[in-house]
Design a protein around this motif. Sequence first.
Motif, PDB file in Angstrom:
ATOM      1  N   THR A 184     -83.900  30.258  54.173  1.00  0.00           N
ATOM      2  CA  THR A 184     -83.428  30.761  55.461  1.00  0.00           C
ATOM      3  C   THR A 184     -82.113  31.515  55.243  1.00  0.00           C
ATOM      4  O   THR A 184     -81.423  31.320  54.242  1.00  0.00           O
ATOM      5  CB  THR A 184     -83.187  29.618  56.460  1.00  0.00           C
ATOM      6  N   SER A 185     -81.770  32.355  56.214  1.00  0.00           N
ATOM      7  CA  SER A 185     -80.500  33.084  56.138  1.00  0.00           C
ATOM      8  C   SER A 185     -79.322  32.124  56.228  1.00  0.00           C
ATOM      9  O   SER A 185     -78.256  32.371  55.641  1.00  0.00           O
ATOM     10  CB  SER A 185     -80.433  34.121  57.260  1.00  0.00           C
ATOM     11  N   GLU A 186     -79.487  31.022  56.936  1.00  0.00           N
ATOM     12  CA  GLU A 186     -78.444  30.014  57.059  1.00  0.00           C
ATOM     13  C   GLU A 186     -78.147  29.393  55.696  1.00  0.00           C
ATOM     14  O   GLU A 186     -76.988  29.199  55.324  1.00  0.00           O
ATOM     15  CB  GLU A 186     -78.889  28.957  58.057  1.00  0.00           C
ATOM     16  N   TYR A 212     -78.783  30.812  52.769  1.00  0.00           N
ATOM     17  CA  TYR A 212     -78.241  31.849  51.888  1.00  0.00           C
ATOM     18  C   TYR A 212     -76.759  32.088  52.147  1.00  0.00           C
ATOM     19  O   TYR A 212     -75.994  32.332  51.203  1.00  0.00           O
ATOM     20  CB  TYR A 212     -79.012  33.160  52.029  1.00  0.00           C
ATOM     21  N   ALA A 213     -76.328  32.009  53.394  1.00  0.00           N
ATOM     22  CA  ALA A 213     -74.918  32.215  53.706  1.00  0.00           C
ATOM     23  C   ALA A 213     -74.055  31.193  52.967  1.00  0.00           C
ATOM     24  O   ALA A 213     -72.991  31.533  52.419  1.00  0.00           O
ATOM     25  CB  ALA A 213     -74.693  32.112  55.212  1.00  0.00           C
ATOM     26  N   ARG A 239     -74.252  31.971  49.140  1.00  0.00           N
ATOM     27  CA  ARG A 239     -73.386  33.097  48.784  1.00  0.00           C
ATOM     28  C   ARG A 239     -71.925  32.672  48.740  1.00  0.00           C
ATOM     29  O   ARG A 239     -71.172  33.015  47.807  1.00  0.00           O
ATOM     30  CB  ARG A 239     -73.594  34.203  49.810  1.00  0.00           C
ATOM     31  N   VAL A 272     -80.181  38.124  48.747  1.00  0.00           N
ATOM     32  CA  VAL A 272     -80.967  37.234  49.594  1.00  0.00           C
ATOM     33  C   VAL A 272     -82.412  37.168  49.110  1.00  0.00           C
ATOM     34  O   VAL A 272     -83.069  36.120  49.206  1.00  0.00           O
ATOM     35  CB  VAL A 272     -80.882  37.674  51.074  1.00  0.00           C
TER      36      VAL A 272
END
Length: 219
Positions: free
Chosen positions: A76-78, A80-81, A84, A101
């Motif tokens: 999920t983008s959550e 990945y944030a 990162r 991503v």
Amino acid sequence: MITHLVGERAPELNNILTQGGFRRSQSIAYRPACEDCRACISVRVIAKDFRPTPSMRRIMRRNADIAAEMRIAVPTSEQYAIFRAYLDSRHRDGGMADMTVLDYAMMVEDSHIETRIIEYRRREPKALPGKRAVGELVAIALTDVLGDGLSMVYSFFEPDEAPRSLGTFMVLDHIERARSMGLAYVYLGYWVQGSRKMDYKGRFLPQERLMPEGWMRVD
């Protein structure tokens, strides 16, 4: 040494290789084979015999407001944030520093074995015991479920939450999960004596270390 983990027999092969000191990265199993060095030692915690130290108990109390959920491995983008931010804070010069991503999605999804994501979230103040936590995500573990244990493939956490000692907390959570699932071990990967970044792995005792003569118990 490397080999591919693909096809119907990938789970069986991964079990055998992990017990032989290999680690998984996406669809590849690898093991260092340096001609003049044997510093990388595979370690696995003996779940049923493990007893937390006083400092580990303090970490567990410090994170009593964290709820964990094991899920199907879906990126999920959550996630990945946090991934990162973790790389930029701790491993900006490492081999994973440039992962996009899409690279992260491949790391999570490119598995032919039983792989799970464990998300660690702040428990909502009004959440009832046993209910799904929907609070802020603070840490993530990518974990393989093996025939004899859980293998922590990769774990990371929100850098601003460093005082929580979330890395240690996630290992403690995996040990308890292994017990509840009837699994004998938690595989922590490679330990190198004297390495500052790997010292923490030696604190989870008793554990077994893979030596030339086989797995040797260390108390």
